[in-house]
Design an enzyme around this catalytic site. Sequence first.
Site, PDB file in Angstrom:
ATOM      1  N   GLY A   1       0.839  -1.195   0.000  1.00 39.80           N
ATOM      2  CA  GLY A   1       0.000   0.000   0.000  1.00 39.80           C
ATOM      3  C   GLY A   1       0.868   1.237   0.000  1.00 39.80           C
ATOM      4  O   GLY A   1       2.089   1.165   0.208  1.00 39.80           O
TER       5      GLY A   1
ATOM      6  N   HIS B   1      -3.643   0.726   8.043  1.00 41.70           N
ATOM      7  CA  HIS B   1      -2.314   1.337   8.067  1.00 41.70           C
ATOM      8  C   HIS B   1      -2.309   2.592   7.192  1.00 41.70           C
ATOM      9  O   HIS B   1      -1.795   3.649   7.599  1.00 41.70           O
ATOM     10  CB  HIS B   1      -1.282   0.314   7.564  1.00 41.70           C
ATOM     11  CG  HIS B   1       0.122   0.809   7.492  1.00 41.70           C
ATOM     12  ND1 HIS B   1       1.109   0.404   8.347  1.00 41.70           N
ATOM     13  CD2 HIS B   1       0.710   1.692   6.637  1.00 41.70           C
ATOM     14  CE1 HIS B   1       2.244   1.015   8.033  1.00 41.70           C
ATOM     15  NE2 HIS B   1       2.028   1.801   6.994  1.00 41.70           N
ATOM     16  N   GLU B   2      -2.908   2.490   5.992  1.00 43.05           N
ATOM     17  CA  GLU B   2      -2.910   3.636   5.071  1.00 43.05           C
ATOM     18  C   GLU B   2      -3.827   4.756   5.565  1.00 43.05           C
ATOM     19  O   GLU B   2      -3.503   5.941   5.424  1.00 43.05           O
ATOM     20  CB  GLU B   2      -3.351   3.203   3.669  1.00 43.05           C
ATOM     21  CG  GLU B   2      -2.524   2.097   3.041  1.00 43.05           C
ATOM     22  CD  GLU B   2      -1.030   2.347   3.064  1.00 43.05           C
ATOM     23  OE1 GLU B   2      -0.285   1.353   3.036  1.00 43.05           O
ATOM     24  OE2 GLU B   2      -0.591   3.515   3.133  1.00 43.05           O
TER      25      GLU B   2
ATOM     26  N   HIS C   1      -2.039   6.894   7.859  1.00 43.71           N
ATOM     27  CA  HIS C   1      -1.151   7.866   7.193  1.00 43.71           C
ATOM     28  C   HIS C   1      -1.911   9.139   6.840  1.00 43.71           C
ATOM     29  O   HIS C   1      -1.370  10.238   6.938  1.00 43.71           O
ATOM     30  CB  HIS C   1      -0.550   7.264   5.912  1.00 43.71           C
ATOM     31  CG  HIS C   1       0.693   6.449   6.138  1.00 43.71           C
ATOM     32  ND1 HIS C   1       1.828   6.937   6.737  1.00 43.71           N
ATOM     33  CD2 HIS C   1       0.975   5.164   5.816  1.00 43.71           C
ATOM     34  CE1 HIS C   1       2.749   5.985   6.787  1.00 43.71           C
ATOM     35  NE2 HIS C   1       2.266   4.912   6.241  1.00 43.71           N
TER      36      HIS C   1
ATOM     37  N   CYS D   1       6.653  -0.366   7.007  1.00 46.82           N
ATOM     38  CA  CYS D   1       6.214   0.884   6.383  1.00 46.82           C
ATOM     39  C   CYS D   1       7.297   1.370   5.421  1.00 46.82           C
ATOM     40  O   CYS D   1       8.488   1.376   5.767  1.00 46.82           O
ATOM     41  CB  CYS D   1       5.960   1.941   7.451  1.00 46.82           C
ATOM     42  SG  CYS D   1       5.347   3.502   6.813  1.00 46.82           S
ATOM     43  N   LEU D   2       6.878   1.781   4.245  1.00 45.76           N
ATOM     44  CA  LEU D   2       7.854   2.260   3.259  1.00 45.76           C
ATOM     45  C   LEU D   2       8.538   3.548   3.717  1.00 45.76           C
ATOM     46  O   LEU D   2       9.586   3.917   3.206  1.00 45.76           O
ATOM     47  CB  LEU D   2       7.156   2.478   1.914  1.00 45.76           C
ATOM     48  CG  LEU D   2       6.584   1.209   1.275  1.00 45.76           C
ATOM     49  CD1 LEU D   2       5.857   1.543  -0.012  1.00 45.76           C
ATOM     50  CD2 LEU D   2       7.633   0.136   1.058  1.00 45.76           C
TER      51      LEU D   2
ATOM     52  N   GLN E   1       2.612   9.976   2.137  1.00 46.12           N
ATOM     53  CA  GLN E   1       3.996   9.475   2.087  1.00 46.12           C
ATOM     54  C   GLN E   1       4.796  10.043   0.916  1.00 46.12           C
ATOM     55  O   GLN E   1       6.036   9.986   0.942  1.00 46.12           O
ATOM     56  CB  GLN E   1       3.986   7.942   1.997  1.00 46.12           C
ATOM     57  CG  GLN E   1       3.445   7.263   3.262  1.00 46.12           C
ATOM     58  CD  GLN E   1       3.397   5.779   3.106  1.00 46.12           C
ATOM     59  OE1 GLN E   1       2.401   5.232   2.617  1.00 46.12           O
ATOM     60  NE2 GLN E   1       4.432   5.091   3.506  1.00 46.12           N
TER      61      GLN E   1
END
Length: 170
Positions: free
Chosen positions: A46, A134-135, A138, A92-93, A51
Amino acid sequence: MARLTILRYPDPRLHKIAAPVAAVDDKIRRLADDMVETMMAADGVGLAATQVDVHLRLIVMDASETRDHPIVLINPEIIARSEEMRVAEEGCLSVPQIYDQVERHARVTVRALDRAGETFEMEAEGLAAICVQHEMDHLVGKVFVEYLSSLKRDRIRTKMLKKTREEQRG
Ligand code: K2U
Ligand code: ZN
């Protein structure tokens, strides 16, 4: 299409609150396509617009086995959550090479606009449910390390700052 730069924790821009998308137009569709390319290139499941330093309510994800079914969610909202919770490992990226356990709702139902601006609903479980939650975090400026202890979070912060400094030195 273009690969976008992913902000790295503890960049303060990761804590900005995303605004609703006013209109699903070609500019938004291009951003979504660039986010999908960026997510795939980073082996992500995702990616949230936050981000890539775009503070709009837009996420892309692909939790399919074959990673060839990207989904675009514009102005997503979670409309139902299971009582059942589940603990799973997350990464997480924006926090590379850091993984830890987080408790989330086992199943969620999301309502969003698709690339055409049409409303759809999606029931998610397993990895997709974790990813959506999770997204969505963000989009309100929350990074998964905030669920961890302050000791762990401080260590991660120090490690990320060191990694960024080393990369900037080349
Ligand atoms: O938002 C991101 O940084 C992308 C995450 C989303 C995600 C986190 C946890 C679980 C599912 C999705 C990346 O996909 S991180 C890669 C990853 C995937 C599964 C589990 C752990 C790490
Ligand atoms: Zn993340």
